[in-house]
Write an enzyme that holds these catalytic residues in place. Structure first.
Site, short mmCIF file in Angstrom:
data_model
loop_
_atom_site.label_atom_id
_atom_site.label_comp_id
_atom_site.label_asym_id
_atom_site.label_seq_id
_atom_site.Cartn_x
_atom_site.Cartn_y
_atom_site.Cartn_z
NE ARG A 81 33.18 6.41 -16.56
CZ ARG A 81 32.46 6.00 -15.47
NH1 ARG A 81 33.15 5.56 -14.61
NH2 ARG A 81 31.44 5.04 -15.89
CE1 TYR A 209 38.75 4.89 -24.29
CE2 TYR A 209 37.13 5.42 -22.65
CZ TYR A 209 37.65 5.32 -24.69
OH TYR A 209 36.09 5.27 -24.34
CE LYS A 218 31.24 11.46 -16.94
NZ LYS A 218 31.36 10.28 -17.77
CG HIS A 238 26.23 11.45 -15.62
ND1 HIS A 238 26.41 9.55 -15.07
CD2 HIS A 238 26.99 11.14 -16.32
CE1 HIS A 238 26.86 9.31 -16.18
NE2 HIS A 238 27.49 10.29 -17.51
CB SER A 260 28.73 5.20 -18.02
OG SER A 260 29.01 6.16 -17.49
CB CYS A 262 21.52 3.90 -19.32
SG CYS A 262 23.13 3.00 -19.01
CG ASP A 289 28.59 12.81 -19.75
OD1 ASP A 289 28.45 11.90 -19.57
OD2 ASP A 289 30.07 13.08 -19.02
NE ARG A 381 32.43 6.20 -24.10
CZ ARG A 381 31.69 6.48 -23.37
NH1 ARG A 381 30.92 7.79 -23.94
NH2 ARG A 381 31.39 5.92 -22.49
P1 GTP Z 1 28.17 8.06 -21.48
O1 GTP Z 1 28.68 8.55 -22.28
O2 GTP Z 1 28.95 6.48 -20.66
O3 GTP Z 1 28.00 8.81 -20.02
O4 GTP Z 1 26.67 7.68 -22.02
P2 GTP Z 1 25.18 7.68 -21.95
O5 GTP Z 1 24.50 7.62 -21.36
O6 GTP Z 1 25.59 9.68 -23.77
O7 GTP Z 1 24.59 6.62 -23.46
P3 GTP Z 1 24.16 7.00 -25.44
O8 GTP Z 1 23.14 7.15 -25.90
O9 GTP Z 1 25.42 6.89 -25.78
O10 GTP Z 1 23.80 5.16 -25.18
C1 GTP Z 1 24.89 4.23 -24.91
C2 GTP Z 1 24.17 2.57 -26.05
O11 GTP Z 1 22.89 2.81 -24.99
C3 GTP Z 1 23.85 3.28 -27.29
O12 GTP Z 1 24.63 1.98 -27.58
C4 GTP Z 1 22.25 3.14 -27.53
O13 GTP Z 1 22.03 3.07 -29.34
C5 GTP Z 1 21.60 2.73 -26.62
N1 GTP Z 1 20.68 3.70 -26.55
C6 GTP Z 1 20.70 4.21 -25.95
N2 GTP Z 1 18.83 5.52 -26.39
C7 GTP Z 1 18.24 3.76 -26.92
C8 GTP Z 1 16.75 3.41 -26.03
O14 GTP Z 1 15.92 4.32 -26.24
N3 GTP Z 1 16.68 2.03 -26.32
C9 GTP Z 1 17.65 1.27 -26.87
N4 GTP Z 1 17.22 -0.01 -27.06
N5 GTP Z 1 18.96 1.60 -26.21
C10 GTP Z 1 19.53 2.84 -26.69
C1 SPV Z 2 31.02 7.76 -19.68
O1 SPV Z 2 31.64 6.79 -19.01
O2 SPV Z 2 29.90 8.01 -18.01
C2 SPV Z 2 31.70 8.91 -20.13
C3 SPV Z 2 32.53 8.57 -20.71
O3 SPV Z 2 31.13 9.33 -20.85
S1 SPV Z 2 34.27 8.94 -19.86
O4 SPV Z 2 34.57 10.05 -20.54
O5 SPV Z 2 34.96 8.29 -19.75
O6 SPV Z 2 33.44 8.71 -18.03
MN MN Z 3 28.66 9.73 -18.75
#
Ligand code: GTP
Ligand code: SPV
Ligand code: MN
Length: 601
Positions: A81, A209, A218, A238, A260, A262, A289, A381
Site C-alpha cells: 500500500r 497491488y 481497504k 480493521h 497491518s 501484526c 482483517d 501474500r
Molecule cells: P494484514 O493482512 O497486513 O492486515 O496483517 P495481519 O495483522 O493479518 O498479520 P499476520 O497475521 O499475517 O502476521 C504478520 C506477521 O506477523 C507474520 O509474519 C506472522 O508470522 C507474524 N506473527 C503473527 N502472530 C505472531 C505472534 O503471535 N508472535 C510473533 N512473534 N509473530 C507473529
Molecule cells: C494491510 O495492509 O492491512 C492488508 C493488506 O491487509 S492490503 O490489502 O494491501 O491493505
Molecule cells: Mn489489513
C-alpha cells in the site's frame, strides 16, 4: 469497438440506469477496446485465468499439488500500500483530519481525469459487481469496480461475493460504491488512491497491488465504510473476528485490531496448544482483517466480516505458526510475489522450511538462498477463499453476524506494552485504542520497524477526521447496554538480544482465555496505572517452557517508559485541536495522574 458501440453494449446488458450512466462515463474517459461484464460464472472466470496465463500476468502452478493455484508477480515498484499517495477527498480539509492526506474533490478529479484519459486503450474494461457481506444481509453493501486488470477481477472474485447475483440484488437502486481502477502505466509518480466519501466513489490509478486496487477491501470496507458507519451509527474496523469454543461447547466471539502484518490472520486461525485442544477448546475464524459492527436490539455489538477470502501475509506462515492458513492456500489461491520452486512448480517463502535449490525469486530472477537475499517479498501474500479454511466459522455467512464479548487492541512494541491489560471501562478503552502505537511493517511502503501511533490500527484506513472517529466510538459505546470489554495485548516484547519473549501464535490462546474469563467476570485482576493486569497464576503456562519470572517480566509496566508514552500521546493529541473529544483529554489527564501517584509509592 468505438466508444459509442461499447456504450450501447453496456446499455443492453445493464438495466440499472445509475450504473449504466456511470459506466458509460468511465468508458468515455478511459476508452477501452472492450468491455466485459463479470457475471461470476465459472466458465467466464476460467477463460480469464487462461487469458491471464497467456498474457504472462499469472503463472499456473502445479495442478496436482496446488489445484486451481496461480502465481502473480507485481511490478517491482508496486509491492505494498502507498499511504503517501492515498487521499481522502472530502469537500472540507478538516473532515479528512490531520492523519490523512487530503485533496479537494475537484482538484483530485481533474488531476486523475488526465491520468485516466485513454488509460484503457488496447485493453478490456471489466465491470465487476461485488457485495461486501453476505448477499441479503442488512449489514451488506454493494460495490462495482471497473478495472483493466484480470488479476484484480480474479482476486476480487476470491475476496468478495461477485457477479450477476449482486446486480440482481442491486436492482434499480443507486446505492453502490463506484470504484474505478486502471493499472495505466504503473508509474510511481502518478500513482493515486483517491476516496470521495461524499460521492461514494474511489479512483485508483497506476498500481496493481493489493490494498491499492482490490477496492472492496481497504478503500471501500474501511475508508468509505467508516464514513457510512459514522452517518448510520455503526463501526467499520480493521479487526479480526474470532470465536473461541470452550469444552462446554459455548462459543464466545472477540474482535482484535492489530496494525497491518501484526498478527490478525494468525490470531483468527490459531490452533490451541495441545493441552487445551485435549480439553476441548476450538477456534473458529469469522474474519481476519475487517469487521463491520452494529448495535443489536439486545444492546450488544454484532459483527460481520464483509469479506469472503483472505489476503494474507505469506512470510512466516508455516506448519507450526499457522497450519490452518497453510491448508487454506492449497487450492484456488493466487500467490503474489513469493518464490517459485522450479523443480515442482510450487511456491515458497521465508519461514516455510528449507529453501528450494532451483528457484526464481519474487521478481522472477534466478535465486539462491545462500546469497542471503530474501526470495519472497516481505509483503508477499496469498489470496485464498475463506471456505478453504479448516476452521472457518459457519457464522461467516450468517446475515446477522456474531455478538462480540470483547475488543482487543495491540501492536508490535519491543518494550513498553505488557503482554496484556484490560481497560478500566469503555471510555478508558477508547483512550487505549486511540493511543495505540506499533512498529511499521512491510505492508506499506516506507521504513520498517519505526514506532508510530496507529489508533485502533486505523491510521491508514479511517476515512474521516480521527477526532470525530474517536467521538463516534464514544457515542456507540454509550448506546450499548452491554458494551464489550476492551483489552490491549503485545505479542512482540523482546529481550535485550531482540528475541521475542512470548511464544505467540497458538499460545496466544492462553491470554485470550484470561480475556474471556474477564468478560464473564470469572477472573481476578491487579490494578496498575495503565489498567487491569492478570495475576501471574491466572495465565496458564501448562506445557510451556516459560517460567513465572518470564511471565512477570512480560507483564511488567515500566513507569518511566509509560511517562514517556503519556508525553507522546499528549503531543499526538495536540494535532487534533478542538476535534479531540473532551472525554479523551480527561482520560489522558487521569492517566497522567495515576502515573504520578505510582511514582510517589
Ligand atoms: P494484514 O493482512 O497486513 O492486515 O496483517 P495481519 O495483522 O493479518 O498479520 P499476520 O497475521 O499475517 O502476521 C504478520 C506477521 O506477523 C507474520 O509474519 C506472522 O508470522 C507474524 N506473527 C503473527 N502472530 C505472531 C505472534 O503471535 N508472535 C510473533 N512473534 N509473530 C507473529
Ligand atoms: C494491510 O495492509 O492491512 C492488508 C493488506 O491487509 S492490503 O490489502 O494491501 O491493505
Ligand atoms: Mn489489513
Amino acid at each position: 469497438m468505438t466508444v459509442n458501440e461499447l456504450k450501447n453494449q453496456v446499455n443492453a446488458k445493464i438495466s440499472n440506469a445509475y450504473l449504466s450512466e456511470w459506466v458509460n462515463k468511465a468508458i468515455a474517459l478511459t476508452e477501452p477496446d472492450k468491455v466485459v461484464l463479470i457475471d461470476g460464472s465459472e466458465p467466464q472466470l476460467e477463460a480469464l485465468r487462461k487469458e491471464a496465463v497467456a498474457a504472462g500476468e499469472m503463472i499456473q502452478l502445479n495442478q496436482e499439488k496446488l489445484p486451481g493455484c496461480y502465481l502473480h508477480r507485481s511490478a517491482v515498484n508496486d509491492v505494498a500500500r502507498v499511504e503517501g499517495r492515498t487521499f481522502i477527498c472530502s469537500e472540507r480539509e478538516e473532515d479528512a483530519g490531520p492523519t490523512n492526506h487530503w485533496m479537494a474533490p475537484k482538484d483530485a478529479y481533474s488531476k486523475l481525469e488526465k491520468l485516466f484519459e485513454g488509460s484503457m486503450h488496447g485493453r478490456t474494461m471489466y465491470i465487476s459487481p461485488y457485495s461486501m457481506g453476505t448477499l441479503g444481509s442488512p449489514f451488506s453493501k454493494i460495490g462495482i469496480e471497473l478495472t483493466d486488470s484480470i488479476y484484480v477481477v480474479l482476486s476480487m472474485n476470491i475476496m468478495t461475493r461477485m457477479g450477476q447475483k449482486v446486480l440482481d440484488q442491486l436492482g434499480q437502486s443507486k446505492e453502490f460504491i463506484r470504484g474505478l481502477h486502471s493499472t495505466a502505466e504503473l508509474s510511481e509518480e502518478n500513482r493515486y488512491i483517491c476516496h470521495f466519501p461524499e460521492d461514494n466513489t474511489i479512483w485508483s490509478i497506476n498500481s496493481g497491488y493489493g490494498g491499492n486496487v482490490l477496492l472492496g477491501k481497504k478503500c471501500f470496507a474501511l475508508r468509505i465504510a467508516s464514513n457510512l458507519g459514522r452517518k448510520e451509527g455503526w463501526l467499520a474496523e480493521h479487526m479480526v473476528i474470532v470465536g473461541i469454543e470452550n469444552p462446554q461447547g459455548e462459543i464466545h466471539y472477540l474482535c482484535a485490531a492489530f496494525p497491518s502484518a501484526c498478527g490478525k490472520t494468525n490470531l483468527a486461525m490459531m490452533i490451541p496448544p495441545e493441552h487445551f485442544r485435549k480439553k476441548g477448546y476450538k477456534v473458529w475464524t469469522v474474519g481476519d482483517d475487517i469487521a463491520w459492527l452494529r448495535v443489536g436490539e439486545d444492546g450488544r455489538l454484532w459483527a460481520v466480516n464483509p469479506e469472503n477470502g483472505f489476503f494474507g501475509v505469506a512470510p512466516g506462515t508455516n506448519e507450526k505458526s499457522n497450519p490452518n492458513a497453510l491448508l487454506t492456500t492449497k487450492k484456488n489461491t493466487i500467490f503474489t510475489n513469493v518464490v517459485q520452486n522450479l523443480d515442482d512448480n510450487t511456491v515458497w517463502w521465508e519461514g516455510l522450511g528449507e529453501a528450494p535449490k532451483n528457484a526464481l525469486n519474487w521478481k522472477g530472477e534466478k535465486w539462491d538462498a545462500s546469497s542471503g537475499e530474501k526470495g519472497a517479498h516481505p509483503n508477499s501474500r496469498f489470496t485464498a477463499p475463506a471456505g478453504n479454511c479448516p476452521c472457518i466459522s459457519p457464522k461467516l455467512n450468517d446475515p446477522k453476524g456474531v455478538p462480540i464479548d470483547g475488543f482487543i487492541f495491540g501492536g508490535r512494541r519491543a518494550k513498553t506494552a505488557p503482554l496484556v491489560f484490560e481497560s478500566l471501562n469503555w471510555k478508558h478503552g477508547v483512550f487505549v485504542g486511540s493511543a495505540m502505537a506499533s512498529e511499521t511493517t512491510a505492508a506499506a511502503k516506507g521504513k520498517v520497524g519505526v514506532v508510530r501511533r496507529d489508533p485502533m490500527a486505523m491510521l491508514p484506513f479511517c476515512g474521516y477526521n480521527m477526532g470525530d472517529y474517536w467521538q463516534h466510538w464514544l457515542d456507540v459505546g454509550s448506546s450499548l447496554k452491554h458494551p464489550p470489554k476492551i483489552f490491549h495485548v503485545n505479542w512482540f516484547r523482546t529481550d535485550d538480544e531482540g528475541h521475542f519473549i512470548w511464544p505467540g501464535f497458538g499460545d496466544n490462546l492462553r491470554v485470550l482465555l484470561w480475556i474471556l474469563d474477564r468478560c464473564q467476570e470469572k477472573a481476578d485482576a491487579v490494578k496498575t496505572p495503565i489498567g487491569y493486569e492478570p495475576k501471574i497464576e491466572d495465565i496458564s503456562l501448562e506445557g510451556l517452557s516459560i517460567t513465572k519470572d518470564t511471565l512477570t517480566e512480560l507483564l511488567r509496566v515500566d513507569p518511566a517508559l509509560w511517562e514517556q508514552e503519556a508525553k507522546d500521546i499528549r503531543a499526538f493529541y495536540e494535532k487534533f485541536g478542538n476535534k479531540l473529544p473532551i472525554e479523551l483529554r480527561s482520560q489522558l489527564e487521569e492517566f497522567e495522574k495515576r502515573l504520578a501517584t505510582e511514582k510517589t509509592k
